[in-house]
Scaffold this motif. Structure first.
Motif, PDB file in Angstrom:
ATOM      1  N   HIS A  33      33.904  70.647  15.774  1.00  0.00           N
ATOM      2  CA  HIS A  33      33.882  69.332  15.115  1.00  0.00           C
ATOM      3  C   HIS A  33      33.844  69.510  13.596  1.00  0.00           C
ATOM      4  CE1 HIS A  33      33.078  67.053  18.864  1.00  0.00           C
ATOM      5  NE2 HIS A  33      32.479  68.172  19.239  1.00  0.00           N
ATOM      6  N   PRO A  34      34.283  68.493  12.849  1.00  0.00           N
ATOM      7  CA  PRO A  34      34.313  68.606  11.378  1.00  0.00           C
ATOM      8  C   PRO A  34      32.980  69.036  10.771  1.00  0.00           C
ATOM      9  CG  PRO A  34      35.549  66.684  12.061  1.00  0.00           C
ATOM     10  CD  PRO A  34      34.917  67.236  13.306  1.00  0.00           C
ATOM     11  N   GLY A  35      31.866  68.542  11.281  1.00  0.00           N
ATOM     12  CA  GLY A  35      30.571  68.895  10.706  1.00  0.00           C
ATOM     13  C   GLY A  35      30.074  70.280  11.071  1.00  0.00           C
ATOM     14  N   GLU A  36      30.793  70.993  11.940  1.00  0.00           N
ATOM     15  CA  GLU A  36      30.363  72.313  12.402  1.00  0.00           C
ATOM     16  C   GLU A  36      31.161  73.455  11.789  1.00  0.00           C
ATOM     17  OE1 GLU A  36      29.208  70.929  16.977  1.00  0.00           O
ATOM     18  OE2 GLU A  36      31.212  71.712  16.530  1.00  0.00           O
ATOM     19  N   VAL A  37      32.121  73.124  10.931  1.00  0.00           N
ATOM     20  CA  VAL A  37      33.108  74.111  10.477  1.00  0.00           C
ATOM     21  C   VAL A  37      32.458  75.332   9.842  1.00  0.00           C
ATOM     22  CG1 VAL A  37      35.018  74.532   8.891  1.00  0.00           C
ATOM     23  CG2 VAL A  37      34.937  72.405  10.214  1.00  0.00           C
ATOM     24  N   GLN A  38      31.621  75.138   8.843  1.00  0.00           N
ATOM     25  CA  GLN A  38      31.062  76.297   8.127  1.00  0.00           C
ATOM     26  C   GLN A  38      30.089  77.080   8.993  1.00  0.00           C
ATOM     27  OE1 GLN A  38      33.722  75.500   5.487  1.00  0.00           O
ATOM     28  NE2 GLN A  38      32.525  77.375   5.514  1.00  0.00           N
ATOM     29  N   GLY A  39      29.462  76.413   9.934  1.00  0.00           N
ATOM     30  CA  GLY A  39      28.574  77.132  10.838  1.00  0.00           C
ATOM     31  C   GLY A  39      29.313  78.170  11.658  1.00  0.00           C
ATOM     32  N   TYR A  40      30.547  77.857  12.017  1.00  0.00           N
ATOM     33  CA  TYR A  40      31.371  78.819  12.744  1.00  0.00           C
ATOM     34  C   TYR A  40      32.036  79.830  11.808  1.00  0.00           C
ATOM     35  CZ  TYR A  40      31.045  76.310  17.203  1.00  0.00           C
ATOM     36  OH  TYR A  40      30.596  75.756  18.375  1.00  0.00           O
ATOM     37  N   LEU A  41      32.495  79.351  10.650  1.00  0.00           N
ATOM     38  CA  LEU A  41      33.286  80.209   9.767  1.00  0.00           C
ATOM     39  C   LEU A  41      32.451  81.208   8.963  1.00  0.00           C
ATOM     40  CD1 LEU A  41      35.999  77.828   8.243  1.00  0.00           C
ATOM     41  CD2 LEU A  41      36.331  79.631   9.925  1.00  0.00           C
ATOM     42  N   ASP A  42      31.379  80.752   8.358  1.00  0.00           N
ATOM     43  CA  ASP A  42      30.649  81.570   7.375  1.00  0.00           C
ATOM     44  C   ASP A  42      30.256  82.965   7.870  1.00  0.00           C
ATOM     45  OD1 ASP A  42      30.942  79.437   5.735  1.00  0.00           O
ATOM     46  OD2 ASP A  42      28.817  79.120   5.324  1.00  0.00           O
ATOM     47  N   PRO A  43      29.779  83.151   9.102  1.00  0.00           N
ATOM     48  CA  PRO A  43      29.335  84.494   9.498  1.00  0.00           C
ATOM     49  C   PRO A  43      30.476  85.453   9.851  1.00  0.00           C
ATOM     50  CG  PRO A  43      28.323  82.752  10.854  1.00  0.00           C
ATOM     51  CD  PRO A  43      29.472  82.157  10.146  1.00  0.00           C
ATOM     52  N   LEU A  44      31.706  84.947   9.976  1.00  0.00           N
ATOM     53  CA  LEU A  44      32.800  85.789  10.453  1.00  0.00           C
ATOM     54  C   LEU A  44      33.242  86.797   9.398  1.00  0.00           C
ATOM     55  CD1 LEU A  44      35.067  83.153  12.251  1.00  0.00           C
ATOM     56  CD2 LEU A  44      33.467  84.776  13.291  1.00  0.00           C
ATOM     57  N   PRO A  45      33.639  88.013   9.814  1.00  0.00           N
ATOM     58  CA  PRO A  45      34.197  88.985   8.873  1.00  0.00           C
ATOM     59  C   PRO A  45      35.428  88.399   8.192  1.00  0.00           C
ATOM     60  CG  PRO A  45      33.772  90.005  11.009  1.00  0.00           C
ATOM     61  CD  PRO A  45      33.587  88.525  11.204  1.00  0.00           C
ATOM     62  N   ILE A  46      35.608  88.700   6.933  1.00  0.00           N
ATOM     63  CA  ILE A  46      36.720  88.122   6.173  1.00  0.00           C
ATOM     64  C   ILE A  46      38.067  88.517   6.772  1.00  0.00           C
ATOM     65  CG2 ILE A  46      36.856  90.023   4.519  1.00  0.00           C
ATOM     66  CD1 ILE A  46      37.376  86.234   3.861  1.00  0.00           C
ATOM     67  N   LEU A  81      41.324  77.817   2.997  1.00  0.00           N
ATOM     68  CA  LEU A  81      41.268  78.198   4.405  1.00  0.00           C
ATOM     69  C   LEU A  81      39.835  78.506   4.834  1.00  0.00           C
ATOM     70  CD1 LEU A  81      44.428  80.500   4.619  1.00  0.00           C
ATOM     71  CD2 LEU A  81      44.159  78.234   5.643  1.00  0.00           C
ATOM     72  N   CYS A  82      39.097  79.173   3.963  1.00  0.00           N
ATOM     73  CA  CYS A  82      37.720  79.528   4.299  1.00  0.00           C
ATOM     74  C   CYS A  82      36.802  78.304   4.349  1.00  0.00           C
ATOM     75  CB  CYS A  82      37.187  80.562   3.314  1.00  0.00           C
ATOM     76  SG  CYS A  82      37.917  82.214   3.534  1.00  0.00           S
ATOM     77  N   LEU A  83      37.254  77.209   3.769  1.00  0.00           N
ATOM     78  CA  LEU A  83      36.536  75.939   3.885  1.00  0.00           C
ATOM     79  C   LEU A  83      36.994  75.159   5.117  1.00  0.00           C
ATOM     80  CD1 LEU A  83      36.535  74.853   0.139  1.00  0.00           C
ATOM     81  CD2 LEU A  83      34.526  75.469   1.510  1.00  0.00           C
ATOM     82  N   GLY A  84      37.903  75.756   5.880  1.00  0.00           N
ATOM     83  CA  GLY A  84      38.391  75.121   7.103  1.00  0.00           C
ATOM     84  C   GLY A  84      39.489  74.111   6.884  1.00  0.00           C
ATOM     85  N   GLU A  85      40.149  74.184   5.732  1.00  0.00           N
ATOM     86  CA  GLU A  85      41.218  73.233   5.412  1.00  0.00           C
ATOM     87  C   GLU A  85      42.575  73.837   5.763  1.00  0.00           C
ATOM     88  OE1 GLU A  85      40.815  72.140   1.331  1.00  0.00           O
ATOM     89  OE2 GLU A  85      38.697  71.578   1.525  1.00  0.00           O
TER      90      GLU A  85
END
Length: 395
Positions: free
Chosen positions: A168-181, A229-233
């Motif tokens: 969901h839109p409000g969950e984006v950084q929670g999923y993205l931030d910990p991932l290896p670049i 992209l890293c902001l989920g856009e």
């Protein structure tokens, strides 16, 4: 007025080729199954999750896979069978939306924004797709859902195997931030190493990084795109009926080929394959390219235009053979490790178009149609031209 968010689904079949083999032979279930080229220079196409616990992965040399998993079941790919199952899978997609962007036989994006009124929610559509594929094929699909393609694909990847995840839109950084670049789309090995050098190892690190560090690692233009992209856009649309850019077939030899007649036989075999695929898609090619690789890894490419756009095997082979012969005669001791043929510059064929008065008569091309029908019914390679027989027994 702000536009409503899109509803995008990414579907990816789990270990597709290996799963089809398990479906057709249930005795394989629970064993490490590796679908790969079986020759000395073969490469792994895919493997099941049991094989992956041994460190086997796609694109690995088969010889390395055998070292890691000596007790695995190694199977040569059956592309006609995989295409048959793929048609069933894509028919499921067509029941929920016409907006389908196929990425391969086992993977696609679906834009279901316009279908939400009929099916109530993106989760309901995703569940229907997943369950219908399971019912009709017996196979598992991982389904990712989000408001853009980047996040939908990430959702299917994170939930594999047999996945089902909606970001969901409000969950984006929670999923993205910990991932290896390195998990981020557009970040290859070189860019990943450059980012590591300036202390950026995760997607969250990149978002928090100052512009100077980011520009130093990947350049100003790529930095701006990467930050978005890293902001989920991701504004990419689902592209339906994308024109095929090229159709190719190539073969890596177990033993280097140093005789022109043998090379010509393999060339004819690749021409039959690409010609059949072009005819099945109803497209005519303008350009024929030949790929030639000398041992160990020196690759050459030659291309020429067909006199008239088409897809008849004899016409393709005539151009490809001339390119091969010219290259062969330019080298004092020619040897080939790999040989391939690619068609490009496609024109879609329409029945109401005026036919080129200089094109070969239909009667001269009828043998292609007969061969295609026989191979479609009895399997690829059931009927081949006599010149191809020199390649038999060396697969």
């Amino acid at each position: 007025m702000q536009q409503a968010p899109r509803a995008i689904i990414h579907v990816d079949m789990d270990a597709f080729y290996a799963s089809v083999e398990e479906l057709d032979d249930p005795s394989l279930v629970g064993k490490p199954v590796i679908v790969a080229g079986l020759g000395r220079r073969g490469v792994v196409s895919t493997c099941n999750y049991v094989a992956r616990t041994y460190g086997v992965r796609s694109a690995m040399p088969t010889s390395e896979a055998r070292r890691r998993c000596p007790d695995g079941v190694y199977i040569f790919p059956r592309h006609a069978r995989y295409a048959e199952i793929s048609e069933i899978v894509f028919s499921v997609f067509g029941e929920v939306t016409p907006m389908i962007e196929g990425l391969s036989l086992d993977e696609a994006f679906l834009d279901v924004t316009a279908s939400l009124r009929l099916f109530a929610s993106i989760e309901a559509i995703g569940r229907r797709v997943k369950e219908s594929i399971r019912e009709r094929t017996g196979l598992n699909a991982s389904v990712g859902m989000a408001h853009n393609k980047l996040l939908a694909k990430l959702a299917s990847e994170l939930s594999k195997p047999d996945g089902f995840l909606h970001i969901h839109p409000g969950e984006v950084q929670g999923y993205l931030d910990p991932l290896p670049i390195g998990r981020m789309w557009t970040v290859g090995k070189v860019a990943e190493e450059s980012l590591h050098k300036v202390g950026i190892r995760t997607i969250g690190d990149l978002i928090r990084a100052d512009a100077w560090r980011l520009n130093k690692a990947v350049g100003e233009r790529h930095a701006a795109q990467l930050r978005q992209l890293c902001l989920g856009e991701d504004r990419r649309a689902v592209v339906t009926d994308a024109p095929e850019v090229s159709i190719g077939s190539e073969w890596t030899f177990d033993i280097d080929v140093d005789e022109l007649p043998i090379a010509e036989a393999w060339l004819l075999r690749q021409c039959e394959r690409v010609g059949a695929r072009a005819r099945s898609r109803g497209v005519d090619a303008r350009t024929v390219s030949v790929k030639l690789r000398e041992p160990p890894f020196v690759t050459h490419s030659r291309q020429a235009q067909l006199p008239v756009p088409g897809n008849a095997t004899p016409d393709i082979y005539a151009v490809a053979r001339r390119l091969l012969q010219v290259w062969w005669n330019q080298h004092p001791r020619p040897r080939l490790r790999l040989l391939g043929v690619t068609l490009s510059g496609f024109d879609a064929r329409h029945s109401d178009e005026q036919q080129d008065m200089f094109a070969a008569p239909v009667s001269e091309k009828r043998s292609d149609g007969v061969q295609d029908r026989i191979n479609e019914r009895f399997g690829a390679g059931a009927l081949v031209r006599a010149g191809v027989l020199k390649t038999r027994g060396s697969e």
